[in-house]
Scaffold this motif. Sequence first.
Motif, PDB file in Angstrom:
ATOM      1  N   ALA A  12      24.111  38.710 -10.722  1.00  0.00           N
ATOM      2  CA  ALA A  12      24.025  38.765  -9.098  1.00  0.00           C
ATOM      3  C   ALA A  12      24.212  37.383  -9.438  1.00  0.00           C
ATOM      4  N   THR A  13      24.928  36.909  -8.390  1.00  0.00           N
ATOM      5  CA  THR A  13      25.023  34.863  -8.670  1.00  0.00           C
ATOM      6  C   THR A  13      23.486  34.591  -7.585  1.00  0.00           C
ATOM      7  N   ASP A  14      23.859  33.461  -7.097  1.00  0.00           N
ATOM      8  CA  ASP A  14      22.535  32.632  -6.713  1.00  0.00           C
ATOM      9  C   ASP A  14      22.888  32.865  -5.310  1.00  0.00           C
ATOM     10  N   GLU A  15      23.361  33.238  -4.328  1.00  0.00           N
ATOM     11  CA  GLU A  15      23.901  33.066  -2.856  1.00  0.00           C
ATOM     12  C   GLU A  15      23.511  34.774  -2.609  1.00  0.00           C
ATOM     13  N   GLU A  16      23.619  35.939  -3.755  1.00  0.00           N
ATOM     14  CA  GLU A  16      23.494  36.919  -3.199  1.00  0.00           C
ATOM     15  C   GLU A  16      21.675  37.254  -3.110  1.00  0.00           C
ATOM     16  N   ILE A  17      21.084  35.977  -4.286  1.00  0.00           N
ATOM     17  CA  ILE A  17      20.185  36.807  -4.503  1.00  0.00           C
ATOM     18  C   ILE A  17      18.484  36.076  -3.812  1.00  0.00           C
ATOM     19  N   VAL A  18      19.602  34.791  -2.666  1.00  0.00           N
ATOM     20  CA  VAL A  18      18.224  34.243  -2.068  1.00  0.00           C
ATOM     21  C   VAL A  18      19.185  33.779  -0.647  1.00  0.00           C
ATOM     22  N   SER A  19      20.639  34.355  -0.404  1.00  0.00           N
ATOM     23  CA  SER A  19      20.795  35.010   1.167  1.00  0.00           C
ATOM     24  C   SER A  19      19.614  35.109   2.336  1.00  0.00           C
ATOM     25  N   TRP A  20      18.989  36.212   2.233  1.00  0.00           N
ATOM     26  CA  TRP A  20      18.357  36.615   2.994  1.00  0.00           C
ATOM     27  C   TRP A  20      17.054  35.800   2.969  1.00  0.00           C
ATOM     28  N   TYR A  21      16.491  35.237   2.266  1.00  0.00           N
ATOM     29  CA  TYR A  21      15.532  33.815   2.400  1.00  0.00           C
ATOM     30  C   TYR A  21      16.954  32.601   2.701  1.00  0.00           C
ATOM     31  N   GLU A  22      17.135  33.243   3.496  1.00  0.00           N
ATOM     32  CA  GLU A  22      17.449  31.596   4.756  1.00  0.00           C
ATOM     33  C   GLU A  22      16.822  31.486   5.596  1.00  0.00           C
ATOM     34  N   ALA A  23      15.710  30.675   6.383  1.00  0.00           N
ATOM     35  CA  ALA A  23      15.265  30.824   7.825  1.00  0.00           C
ATOM     36  C   ALA A  23      15.735  30.511   8.746  1.00  0.00           C
ATOM     37  N   ARG A  24      15.681  31.987   9.785  1.00  0.00           N
ATOM     38  CA  ARG A  24      16.556  31.223  11.449  1.00  0.00           C
ATOM     39  C   ARG A  24      16.312  29.939  12.065  1.00  0.00           C
ATOM     40  N   PRO A  25      16.805  29.340  12.190  1.00  0.00           N
ATOM     41  CA  PRO A  25      15.977  28.093  12.931  1.00  0.00           C
ATOM     42  C   PRO A  25      15.208  29.232  14.145  1.00  0.00           C
ATOM     43  N   VAL A  26      14.017  27.574  14.577  1.00  0.00           N
ATOM     44  CA  VAL A  26      13.514  28.337  15.319  1.00  0.00           C
ATOM     45  C   VAL A  26      14.139  27.658  16.613  1.00  0.00           C
ATOM     46  N   THR A  27      13.740  28.256  18.289  1.00  0.00           N
ATOM     47  CA  THR A  27      14.052  27.205  18.799  1.00  0.00           C
ATOM     48  C   THR A  27      13.559  27.535  20.073  1.00  0.00           C
ATOM     49  N   VAL A  28      13.124  27.171  20.646  1.00  0.00           N
ATOM     50  CA  VAL A  28      11.845  26.907  21.806  1.00  0.00           C
ATOM     51  C   VAL A  28      12.107  26.346  23.343  1.00  0.00           C
ATOM     52  N   SER A  29      12.203  26.555  24.377  1.00  0.00           N
ATOM     53  CA  SER A  29      12.384  25.669  25.393  1.00  0.00           C
ATOM     54  C   SER A  29      11.460  24.488  26.028  1.00  0.00           C
ATOM     55  N   ALA A  30      11.479  23.396  26.428  1.00  0.00           N
ATOM     56  CA  ALA A  30      10.816  22.764  26.436  1.00  0.00           C
ATOM     57  C   ALA A  30       9.816  23.247  27.898  1.00  0.00           C
ATOM     58  N   ALA A  31      10.021  24.460  28.124  1.00  0.00           N
ATOM     59  CA  ALA A  31       8.675  24.565  29.154  1.00  0.00           C
ATOM     60  C   ALA A  31       7.474  25.606  28.721  1.00  0.00           C
ATOM     61  N   ALA A  32       8.099  26.375  27.154  1.00  0.00           N
ATOM     62  CA  ALA A  32       7.341  27.203  26.389  1.00  0.00           C
ATOM     63  C   ALA A  32       7.063  26.347  25.450  1.00  0.00           C
ATOM     64  N   ALA A  33       7.115  24.712  24.825  1.00  0.00           N
ATOM     65  CA  ALA A  33       6.709  24.279  24.553  1.00  0.00           C
ATOM     66  C   ALA A  33       5.531  23.209  24.673  1.00  0.00           C
ATOM     67  N   GLY A  34       5.558  23.379  26.441  1.00  0.00           N
ATOM     68  CA  GLY A  34       5.010  22.492  26.950  1.00  0.00           C
ATOM     69  C   GLY A  34       3.547  23.605  27.588  1.00  0.00           C
ATOM     70  N   GLY A  35       3.737  24.575  28.342  1.00  0.00           N
ATOM     71  CA  GLY A  35       2.787  25.281  28.118  1.00  0.00           C
ATOM     72  C   GLY A  35       2.245  25.825  27.010  1.00  0.00           C
TER      73      GLY A  35
END
Length: 61
Positions: A12-35
């Motif tokens: 296994a290479t490093d990429e194969e071991i940790v590629s699943w662990y990458e966090a997706r960026p969190v996107t929240v609309s301004a209305a949801a954040a303000g609410g």
Amino acid sequence: MTDADHAWIDDATDEEIVSWYEARPVTVSAAAAGGSIVGAFALGALVAVGALVVMGRLDLD
């Protein structure tokens, strides 16, 4: 560990071991954040008033 486990780890290479662990960026609309901020403030104020009533420091009569 068995020999098969060591062979798999060595192949296994490093990429194969940790590629699943990458966090997706969190996107929240301004209305949801303000609410959520307004909701959290309102909940905190409600809890504070309730605590004052229970302690007898605030009379609602």
